[in-house]
Design an enzyme around this catalytic site. Structure first.
Site, PDB file in Angstrom:
ATOM      1  N   THR A 139      39.871  32.900  38.382  1.00 37.18           N
ATOM      2  CA  THR A 139      40.087  34.341  38.346  1.00 37.18           C
ATOM      3  C   THR A 139      39.521  34.920  37.059  1.00 37.18           C
ATOM      4  OG1 THR A 139      41.719  36.133  38.256  1.00 37.18           O
ATOM      5  CG2 THR A 139      42.427  34.012  37.420  1.00 37.18           C
ATOM      6  N   VAL A 140      38.877  36.078  37.163  1.00 35.35           N
ATOM      7  CA  VAL A 140      38.375  36.735  35.955  1.00 35.35           C
ATOM      8  C   VAL A 140      39.511  37.405  35.193  1.00 35.35           C
ATOM      9  CG1 VAL A 140      36.093  37.125  36.943  1.00 35.35           C
ATOM     10  CG2 VAL A 140      37.812  38.932  37.087  1.00 35.35           C
ATOM     11  N   ASP A 141      40.658  37.580  35.827  1.00 35.92           N
ATOM     12  CA  ASP A 141      41.780  38.268  35.195  1.00 35.92           C
ATOM     13  C   ASP A 141      42.534  37.390  34.194  1.00 35.92           C
ATOM     14  OD1 ASP A 141      41.343  40.635  36.609  1.00 35.92           O
ATOM     15  OD2 ASP A 141      42.504  39.932  38.317  1.00 35.92           O
ATOM     16  N   ARG A 189      44.433  44.488  36.427  1.00 38.45           N
ATOM     17  CA  ARG A 189      45.452  45.325  37.067  1.00 38.45           C
ATOM     18  C   ARG A 189      46.747  45.352  36.266  1.00 38.45           C
ATOM     19  NH1 ARG A 189      46.032  47.342  41.996  1.00 38.45           N
ATOM     20  NH2 ARG A 189      44.065  46.368  42.567  1.00 38.45           N
ATOM     21  N   TYR A 295      31.858  45.049  39.670  1.00 38.84           N
ATOM     22  CA  TYR A 295      31.433  43.711  40.067  1.00 38.84           C
ATOM     23  C   TYR A 295      30.513  43.046  39.040  1.00 38.84           C
ATOM     24  CZ  TYR A 295      33.235  44.106  44.868  1.00 38.84           C
ATOM     25  OH  TYR A 295      34.033  44.208  45.965  1.00 38.84           O
ATOM     26  N   ARG A 298      32.055  40.231  36.966  1.00 37.32           N
ATOM     27  CA  ARG A 298      32.351  38.915  37.527  1.00 37.32           C
ATOM     28  C   ARG A 298      31.135  38.209  38.116  1.00 37.32           C
ATOM     29  NH1 ARG A 298      35.797  41.212  42.682  1.00 37.32           N
ATOM     30  NH2 ARG A 298      34.211  40.913  44.286  1.00 37.32           N
TER      31      ARG A 298
END
Length: 418
Positions: A139-141, A189, A295, A298
């Site tokens: 995940t990029v988060d 988020r 986008y 990522r």
């Protein structure tokens, strides 16, 4: 002949290095003479029995996956609910795996994917079907619990820091007669990891980014605008980085796009940079530019972090090893053993400690005034963007990426009616 079959699927938003993990999974499985089937468009491929035979791909193509962005087999945002609420879907999934003699299930994704892998392991045990389920981190988060960081984050963080530094030089050059404020929107988020990574672009009170807005801190418009004006007065311009998930004190997303919910039940966000730019223009009467990389954050394999690539390969290899060792309901986690010099290792972590949990920024990583990162955050983040892992380039000046054949496996079951 290969012994049984391993199933691999990609989930959720892709990253610059998710295909590197796929490359490592397939390469390691081949070395152990295990056949790998991949789900076309993630878990939907299993439910629809749309399976890809990776053995049809030549070694060179699998090797080239390691420097190719996107999701080679397709991904999807499709959340399976609880075993009780979605039992027919879980049973269909198990039927497909059984029909193709799948004994190892690898799901490459984030929190929700770890939860799905965990639930599939429980159902398989209930039906006494010998299936080992492994969650593979991505995940990029950077919000997965237990693991020190997530493959995909380091490259997105590097792209963010580089982009902010370069844009800041542009703004500085034009500030006297043109743009005074530049707003950069970062993904995130509930967790401000990518916004924090932008802080690596500069160090010191007058270095960009001057202000970072984190979802972990409530957005106060009056305070924010006052700080923007102070920076402009002092420096001559102001670079702002805002996480897409910033909220007001009452919990409302500043950038609620009004697009309803996605398949994971998340509010559709978008446009926090344009919103903030509008408020700066209206209330401070300053010329503003803003950007929404979206986008690009990522998918930017051309500027990937070497650390990130190495970790993406390592978790893929370890996932196969754990699967064949029978380490059910497990995820290969990245464990940091030293900051300086930076050292890390891979260790197994139980999925029930990861599934549906979210790792936000520690309080000690956010500056006391709430608008920047601390030395502790810099020490954590900087090693993750270290090193370059450029893809090969062709004579046309563009990266040489691979496109797989993705040959389908013959179906054995009736069509899914779900």
């Amino acid at each position: 002949m290969p012994r049984a079959t391993l199933f691999y699927a990609q989930s959720g938003g892709v990253t610059a290095v998710i295909n590197a993990t796929a490359s490592a999974v397939i390469t390691e499985a081949r070395a152990r003479k295990v056949r790998v089937l991949a789900g076309r468009n993630g878990i939907l491929g299993a439910l629809r029995e749309e399976l890809i035979d990776t053995s049809k791909e030549p070694v060179a193509a699998i090797r080239a996956l390691a420097h190719t962005p996107g999701g080679a087999f397709g991904s999807c945002r499709y959340k399976l609910k609880s075993l009780a609420d979605d039992r027919p879907k879980y049973e269909r999934l198990l039927d497909v795996l059984r029909a193709h003699d799948v004994r190892w299930f690898l799901y490459n994704g984030g929190n929700d994917s770890a939860d799905t892998a965990n639930k599939v392991s429980q159902l398989a045990a209930e039906f006494d079907y010998p299936l080992t389920c492994i969650g593979v981190p991505k995940t990029v988060d950077n919000d997965l619990a237990v693991t020190d960081c997530c493959p995909g984050f380091g490259s997105a963080a590097k792209y963010t820091a580089v982009s902010v530094r370069e844009a800041a030089l542009d703004v500085a050059a034009m500030a006297d007669t043109s743009t005074k404020v530049f707003v950069y929107e970062a993904m995130g988020r509930h967790a401000g990891w990518l916004a924090a990574a932008a802080g690596l672009a500069g160090d010191g009170p007058d270095a960009a980014p001057h202000l970072i807005l984190f979802p972990e801190r409530a957005y106060d418009e009056d305070d924010f605008l006052a700080r923007v004006q102070k920076v402009v007065d002092r420096v001559g311009y102001c670079v702002v980085v805002a996480s897409e998930g910033i909220r007001t004190a009452d919990g409302r997303f500043v950038a609620d796009a009004g697009g309803g919910k996605d398949s994971f039940g998340h509010t559709q966000l978008g446009g926090v940079a344009s919103y903030l730019a509008g408020r700066v223009k209206d209330r401070l009467d300053l010329k503003v530019h803003w950007t929404l990389p979206d986008y690009l954050q990522r998918s930017a394999r051309h500027i990937a972090s070497k650390t990130d690539l190495d970790q993406a390969l390592a978790v893929g290899k370890a996932a196969v090893r754990y699967a064949l060792e029978g380490r059910n309901a497990t995820m290969p986690a990245i464990i940091r053993t030293s900051d300086a010099p930076y050292r890390w290792k891979i260790e197994p972590a139980p999925l029930d400690r990861i599934a549906n949990r979210e790792k936000t920024m520690p309080k000690g990583f956010i500056r006391r005034d709430g608008y920047g990162i601390t030395a502790a955050a810099r020490a954590y983040l900087e090693p993750l963007i270290r090193g370059e892992a450029y893809p090969p380039y062709g004579r046309d000046g563009l990266p040489k990426y691979v496109e797989l054949k993705n040959a389908a496996v013959a179906k054995k079951l009736p069509a899914w009616e779900g």
